[in-house]
Design a protein around this motif. Structure first.
Motif, short mmCIF file in Angstrom:
data_model
loop_
_atom_site.label_atom_id
_atom_site.label_comp_id
_atom_site.label_asym_id
_atom_site.label_seq_id
_atom_site.Cartn_x
_atom_site.Cartn_y
_atom_site.Cartn_z
N UNK A 1 0.82 -1.18 0.00
CA UNK A 1 0.00 0.00 0.00
C UNK A 1 0.87 1.26 0.00
N UNK A 2 1.91 1.27 0.83
CA UNK A 2 2.75 2.46 0.90
C UNK A 2 3.53 2.66 -0.40
N UNK A 3 3.94 1.57 -1.02
CA UNK A 3 4.64 1.68 -2.29
C UNK A 3 3.73 2.22 -3.38
N UNK A 4 2.48 1.81 -3.37
CA UNK A 4 1.52 2.32 -4.35
C UNK A 4 1.27 3.81 -4.13
N UNK A 5 1.14 4.22 -2.88
CA UNK A 5 0.96 5.63 -2.57
C UNK A 5 2.19 6.42 -3.00
N UNK A 6 3.36 5.88 -2.75
CA UNK A 6 4.60 6.56 -3.14
C UNK A 6 4.67 6.75 -4.65
#
Length: 52
Positions: A1-6
């Motif tokens: 999830x954090x990678x997608x947001x990044x």
């Protein structure tokens, strides 16, 4: 999830860090301003059962 947001945040790394910080502050502010005061009356903090 954090990678997608990044990956969704535009700009270079320094701008992504600034945008992520602004998003974090916004989420915390929304939680403290609206969510927690709305949920607090439903929480059992005033019904202490220690010692019974």
């Amino acid at each position: 999830m954090y990678a997608a947001l990044w990956r969704l945040l535009p700009g270079p790394t320094w701008l992504k860090v600034a945008e992520a910080a602004v998003l974090l502050v916004a989420v915390v502010w929304i939680l403290l301003a609206w969510v927690f005061p709305t949920v607090e009356p439903h929480l059992p903090f005033d019904r202490i059962t220690v010692g019974e």
